[in-house]
Design an enzyme around this catalytic site. Structure first.
Site, PDB file in Angstrom:
ATOM      1  NE  ARG A 300       4.044  -3.176  -5.003  1.00 49.73           N
ATOM      2  CZ  ARG A 300       3.984  -1.990  -5.575  1.00 49.73           C
ATOM      3  NH1 ARG A 300       2.885  -1.612  -6.199  1.00 49.73           N
ATOM      4  NH2 ARG A 300       5.000  -1.171  -5.532  1.00 49.73           N
ATOM      5  CB  CYS A 333     -11.266  -7.706  11.196  1.00 47.88           C
ATOM      6  SG  CYS A 333     -12.690  -7.413  12.141  1.00 47.88           S
TER       7      CYS A 333
END
Ligand code: LLP
Length: 413
Positions: A300, A333
């Site tokens: 979110r 990443c």
């Protein structure tokens, strides 16, 4: 409207993490019960399970008298597994995929159609079920533009000007339109939601005489910021719809039921995402707390710039240090893997106690659209879900294993 806080405290969060590892989702069913209680005046409370679809939560909600919404074949399967009768389920989606059509037919599940193509496909498949029509009233509103489900740029529902023709076609094909439905967006507010009332009243004559239910949709907000009361007055919201219901019932000559379809409102505050701080480092003048949960768990903040309250629990029994400005980020990443960011991706810091590696970082009000929007990106495993009920810890989902993650790929090795 008051906030409901979870009834477990730091002691239980430490215990549950020691028992089941981190990160994990920790739910308090009492909060869900209270929120259901808030909506009891409505004749039907239909839980939008997309917010938190764990089958253990669904079956508990069924026992409390809720009906359920399903947006996919998978959600139909979950609802059936949780013990809902087909008549308590409503399939509400923008399309029928093949699997959904098969399940709707097999179980005679009522459907909510959002296009004339859906009507045609039902007819072609020889399916005779009670119909709801989802109407786009021409406006929408949500906590972010991404969750606004009304207006000309929204893909959801039947355009209000086309309802009459669709309703006539449906009747001609032998369908009974039982319910009219609108849902203008998620995390809306009183001002916008109240606009739906007159829009709905204007739509009723086009829909026909067999209506027995009006569904006001979901969208009820919760306050994610601590100390900020939500300005949504639920009593006033209900009264407004109840008055509309009386007028509609009078105009069509029989009584109409009122249905509400909340997701977020029932579950948001019931759950925390507990993670462990794995690195504390400086980037120039900025201090970062890196935790073992990322947007693969709670998307979110990264997706909507959504705010979640964050707290820290010391694992060393030491008093937490003084407050500092910290940026909270995850292990992925991906530069956007930051829990403290605003819409548009601006990274911001948060006042948090000075913490160290090993302390727990708790992200609050994560029950709605939390676990369910998780992914396996970076080959990270889906975290377990634990329920706090009657002062006990009940695992309701195990942590995914590497074997499970690879299962369908290994089949071809
Ligand atoms: N009914 C329909 C037809 C819906 O599409 C939705 C939500 C609901 C009810 C429940 O809305 P709620 O009461 O939860 O606002 N992932 C986003 C929210 C997406 C909502 C999708 N539809 C978030 O994390 O904020």
């Amino acid at each position: 409207m008051q906030n409901y806080n979870v009834s477990f405290g730091n002691k239980e969060i430490i215990f549950v993490v020691e028992q089941f590892g981190s990160p994990l989702w920790f739910y308090d069913f009492e909060v869900i019960k209270k929120r259901i209680g808030d909506l009891r005046s409505f004749d039907i409370v239909r839980y939008a399970q997309k917010a938190a679809p764990n089958v253990n939560l669904l079956s508990r909600m069924r026992h409390l008298g809720l009906a359920v919404d399903a947006v996919s074949a998978g959600e139909i399967v979950r609802a059936l597994k949780a013990g809902f009768a087909p008549s308590q389920i409503k399939y509400t989606a923008d399309i029928f995929d093949k699997e959904a059509l098969v399940l709707v037919k097999e179980h005679s599940i009522p459907v909510n159609i959002g296009s004339s193509d859906m009507l045609a496909q039902l007819h072609e498949a020889g399916i005779e079920v009670p119909l709801t029509i989802r109407v786009n009233p021409g406006f929408g509103h949500g906590h972010s533009q991404k969750v606004n489900t009304g207006g000309e740029f929204s893909k959801h529902g039947v355009w209000h000007g086309e309802l009459e023709v669709l309703a006539q076609n449906a009747e001609r094909l032998g369908f009974t339109i039982e319910c009219l439905h609108t849902h203008i967006g998620s995390g809306s507010d009183f001002a916008h939601l109240s606009r739906v009332v007159s829009a709905m009243e204007g739509l009723v004559p086009a829909a026909c005489k067999n209506l027995n239910t009006i569904s006001v949709g979901g969208g009820l907000p919760v306050s994610y910021k601590r100390g900020k009361q939500n300005n949504m007055n639920l009593g006033k919201y209900y009264d407004m719809w109840d008055n509309a219901r009386k007028r509609i019932s009078e105009s069509i000559g029989h009584n109409i039921q009122l249905e509400v379809e909340p997701g977020r409102y029932l579950v948001a505050e019931s759950c925390v995402l507990a993670a462990e701080i794995r690195a504390v480092k400086k980037m120039g003048k900025n201090l970062f707390y890196l935790v073992d949960a990322g947007f693969t768990d709670l998307i979110r903040p990264a997706f909507y710039g959504a705010y979640h309250h964050i707290s820290i629990i010391s694992r060393t029994n030491k008093e937490l240090g003084k407050e500092v400005d910290a940026i909270v980020a995850g292990p992925l990443c991906e530069s956007g893997d930051v829990f403290t960011q605003e819409e548009g991706g601006t990274v911001v810091s948060r006042k948090l106690p000075l913490a160290q590696v090993g302390d727990l970082l708790v992200i609050h009000d994560a029950g709605a659209y939390g676990s369910t929007m998780s992914s396996n990106y970076n080959s990270r495993l889906l975290a377990p879900e634990i329920l706090w009920e009657n002062e006990t810890f009940i695992p309701i989902r195990k942590r995914q294993t590497f074997e499970q993650m690879l299962e369908n790929e290994l089949a071809f090795c």
